[in-house]
Design an enzyme around this catalytic site. Structure first.
Site, PDB file in Angstrom:
ATOM      1  N   ARG A  63      38.608  36.819  36.360  1.00 18.23           N
ATOM      2  CA  ARG A  63      39.914  36.155  36.645  1.00 18.23           C
ATOM      3  C   ARG A  63      40.363  35.823  35.150  1.00 18.23           C
ATOM      4  O   ARG A  63      41.665  35.974  35.027  1.00 18.23           O
ATOM      5  CB  ARG A  63      39.835  35.074  37.532  1.00 18.23           C
ATOM      6  CG  ARG A  63      40.997  34.215  37.852  1.00 18.23           C
ATOM      7  CD  ARG A  63      40.745  33.143  38.851  1.00 18.23           C
ATOM      8  NE  ARG A  63      42.024  32.519  38.781  1.00 18.23           N
ATOM      9  CZ  ARG A  63      41.881  30.987  38.791  1.00 18.23           C
ATOM     10  NH1 ARG A  63      40.883  30.402  38.984  1.00 18.23           N
ATOM     11  NH2 ARG A  63      43.122  30.146  39.066  1.00 18.23           N
ATOM     12  N   HIS A  67      44.027  36.683  33.510  1.00 15.27           N
ATOM     13  CA  HIS A  67      44.712  35.722  33.146  1.00 15.27           C
ATOM     14  C   HIS A  67      45.230  35.855  31.579  1.00 15.27           C
ATOM     15  O   HIS A  67      46.323  35.445  31.189  1.00 15.27           O
ATOM     16  CB  HIS A  67      44.391  34.464  33.357  1.00 15.27           C
ATOM     17  CG  HIS A  67      44.649  33.967  34.877  1.00 15.27           C
ATOM     18  ND1 HIS A  67      45.005  32.754  35.285  1.00 15.27           N
ATOM     19  CD2 HIS A  67      44.553  34.657  36.086  1.00 15.27           C
ATOM     20  CE1 HIS A  67      45.070  32.871  36.649  1.00 15.27           C
ATOM     21  NE2 HIS A  67      44.786  33.873  36.933  1.00 15.27           N
ATOM     22  N   ASP A  73      44.907  39.162  24.168  1.00  9.08           N
ATOM     23  CA  ASP A  73      44.774  38.849  22.873  1.00  9.08           C
ATOM     24  C   ASP A  73      43.827  37.752  22.652  1.00  9.08           C
ATOM     25  O   ASP A  73      43.785  36.932  21.494  1.00  9.08           O
ATOM     26  CB  ASP A  73      46.141  38.550  21.985  1.00  9.08           C
ATOM     27  CG  ASP A  73      46.662  37.449  22.573  1.00  9.08           C
ATOM     28  OD1 ASP A  73      46.598  36.927  23.510  1.00  9.08           O
ATOM     29  OD2 ASP A  73      47.793  37.141  21.902  1.00  9.08           O
ATOM     30  N   SER A  75      44.450  34.771  23.849  1.00  9.27           N
ATOM     31  CA  SER A  75      44.885  33.517  23.656  1.00  9.27           C
ATOM     32  C   SER A  75      44.646  32.435  24.643  1.00  9.27           C
ATOM     33  O   SER A  75      44.765  31.321  24.657  1.00  9.27           O
ATOM     34  CB  SER A  75      46.373  33.745  23.513  1.00  9.27           C
ATOM     35  OG  SER A  75      46.895  34.516  24.549  1.00  9.27           O
ATOM     36  N   ASN A  93      46.280  28.306  35.402  1.00 10.56           N
ATOM     37  CA  ASN A  93      44.894  28.227  34.750  1.00 10.56           C
ATOM     38  C   ASN A  93      44.097  26.804  34.926  1.00 10.56           C
ATOM     39  O   ASN A  93      42.959  26.947  34.523  1.00 10.56           O
ATOM     40  CB  ASN A  93      44.740  28.554  33.225  1.00 10.56           C
ATOM     41  CG  ASN A  93      45.434  29.912  32.943  1.00 10.56           C
ATOM     42  OD1 ASN A  93      44.981  31.018  33.450  1.00 10.56           O
ATOM     43  ND2 ASN A  93      46.121  30.024  31.834  1.00 10.56           N
ATOM     44  N   HIS A 192      40.259  40.539  44.416  1.00  8.81           N
ATOM     45  CA  HIS A 192      40.231  39.623  44.965  1.00  8.81           C
ATOM     46  C   HIS A 192      38.887  39.606  46.116  1.00  8.81           C
ATOM     47  O   HIS A 192      38.691  38.682  47.039  1.00  8.81           O
ATOM     48  CB  HIS A 192      41.328  39.129  46.034  1.00  8.81           C
ATOM     49  CG  HIS A 192      42.484  38.580  45.021  1.00  8.81           C
ATOM     50  ND1 HIS A 192      43.691  38.448  45.349  1.00  8.81           N
ATOM     51  CD2 HIS A 192      42.437  38.075  43.903  1.00  8.81           C
ATOM     52  CE1 HIS A 192      44.333  37.821  44.471  1.00  8.81           C
ATOM     53  NE2 HIS A 192      43.632  37.601  43.507  1.00  8.81           N
ATOM     54  N   THR A 193      38.129  40.686  46.111  1.00  8.72           N
ATOM     55  CA  THR A 193      36.888  40.831  46.835  1.00  8.72           C
ATOM     56  C   THR A 193      35.827  40.147  46.405  1.00  8.72           C
ATOM     57  O   THR A 193      34.833  40.004  47.083  1.00  8.72           O
ATOM     58  CB  THR A 193      36.561  42.440  46.767  1.00  8.72           C
ATOM     59  OG1 THR A 193      35.580  42.630  47.599  1.00  8.72           O
ATOM     60  CG2 THR A 193      36.062  42.595  45.344  1.00  8.72           C
ATOM     61  N   SER A 245      32.106  39.326  52.389  1.00  7.15           N
ATOM     62  CA  SER A 245      31.167  39.636  51.511  1.00  7.15           C
ATOM     63  C   SER A 245      31.693  39.011  50.201  1.00  7.15           C
ATOM     64  O   SER A 245      32.122  39.662  49.023  1.00  7.15           O
ATOM     65  CB  SER A 245      31.162  41.241  51.156  1.00  7.15           C
ATOM     66  OG  SER A 245      32.379  41.910  50.878  1.00  7.15           O
ATOM     67  N   ASP A 250      33.121  45.223  46.708  1.00  6.79           N
ATOM     68  CA  ASP A 250      33.172  46.292  47.784  1.00  6.79           C
ATOM     69  C   ASP A 250      34.793  46.255  48.308  1.00  6.79           C
ATOM     70  O   ASP A 250      35.594  45.854  47.662  1.00  6.79           O
ATOM     71  CB  ASP A 250      32.470  46.213  48.947  1.00  6.79           C
ATOM     72  CG  ASP A 250      32.607  44.602  49.550  1.00  6.79           C
ATOM     73  OD1 ASP A 250      33.739  44.108  49.424  1.00  6.79           O
ATOM     74  OD2 ASP A 250      31.779  44.190  50.480  1.00  6.79           O
TER      75      ASP A 250
END
Length: 322
Positions: A63, A67, A73, A75, A93, A192-193, A245, A250
């Site tokens: 994640r 983001h 870079d 940052s 964040n 998002h798995t 899961s 997957d």
């Protein structure tokens, strides 16, 4: 070392993706082969240590790369100061775990000892994301490197990140503005798995959705009831993004979309138009195809807004500009 058939095809995909992004002259697989040959090995070792302590930390690192990578870079990693609110303190964040930043600190410390001033924080994050995906069962794809670190980090820049409330039109427009295709968007949504989400990111789908209905009608009623149990009014608990899961990379995420069990509005909206819905159905049937497309899209995303050559810097401490 000779490449296997799967690795060779991925290497070809990497070259094509970089050509599409116009970054082929700057990023390359094996960038540190001579300047810091153990770089990727050190990253993997530190990730393995972290996963022993927290089996879910890899999803946080993935994640973080997302983001950071609407301009890859590093940052995101810079700390705020009394005069500047940095990206990591921007609203999208706020739920990033401190442990993820601490892992990057440990990797950077080892790399500075191994080959001072050579490996960028942006590349460290890209390697960690790839290795996290592979740990949970995804493809270990080649990561083109050579990114430099940015010197500017502003909380307001996080307004460019797609919120979980976006519907398909806005979502597609944002991804296309970054040089990513509709198919890239669907594949990358499959991240998002793995991992967790906070109730505040989707509670609008559970309570007072409209004057006519309590819950979002595109959310399966049984799943909505389950989520209300996990997320009482006013709470901000954590829930699994892919309950079948949560720590396996997957295609379960796509199978859930087919039965209206997408957690975010930005997830379930992929089923709202024929083009994206068709791709969701393909990924739901063909896990290997999803993993391959995801790897290619990650390479493409990892080339957005990169600094290379003499641009930016190689931070000594990922939290502070030199």
């Amino acid at each position: 070392m000779a490449l296997g058939r799967g690795e060779m095809s991925l290497a070809i995909i990497v070259v094509l993706c970089l050509s599409a992004m116009g970054a082929e002259a700057y990023l390359k697989v094996g960038f540190y082969s001579y300047s810091c040959p153990k770089a990727e090995e050190i990253v993997q070792e530190e990730l393995d240590k972290a996963l022993e302590e927290d089996k879910g930390i890899g999803s946080d690192l993935l994640r973080m790369h997302f983001h950071d990578c609407f301009g890859c870079d590093g940052s995101l990693l810079i700390d705020s100061t009394k005069d500047n609110a940095a990206e990591k303190d921007g609203k999208p964040n706020e739920t990033l775990e401190d442990e993820g930043f601490e892992i990057i600190d440990k990797v950077k410390e080892r790399l500075e000892a191994e080959c001072k001033g050579t490996v960028s924080c942006a590349d460290i994050l890209a390697f960690l994301a790839r290795d996290s995906v592979a740990h949970y069962g995804g493809v270990h794809y080649p990561v083109p490197a050579g990114r430099r670190d940015g010197r500017i980090s502003r909380a307001n820049d996080t307004l460019d990140l797609p919120p979980p409330t976006f519907k398909l039109g806005n979502l597609t427009k944002l991804f296309v503005s970054k040089g990513l295709s509709r198919d890239d968007m669907v594949a990358l949504s499959g991240a998002h798995t793995i991992g967790i989400a906070h109730c505040s990111a989707f509670s609008d789908r559970l309570y007072n959705f409209s004057q006519m209905v309590k819950a979002d009608p595109s959310l399966h009623p049984t799943y909505a009831a389950q989520l209300r149990g996990e997320c009482p009014t006013g709470s901000d608990n954590e829930v699994d993004m892919d309950p079948p899961s949560p720590l396996t990379f997957d295609n379960s995420y796509f199978k859930s979309l087919l039965v209206n069990r997408g957690l975010f509005t930005s997830d379930q909206t992929l089923m709202s138009k024929h083009g994206t819905a068709t791709l969701v159905k393909r990924f739901a049937k063909k896990p290997a195809l999803f993993k391959k497309k995801f790897a290619a899209a990650m390479v493409k995303m990892g080339s957005i807004g990169v600094l290379t050559g003499e641009q930016g810097e190689i931070r000594t401490n990922c939290r502070v500009v030199n």
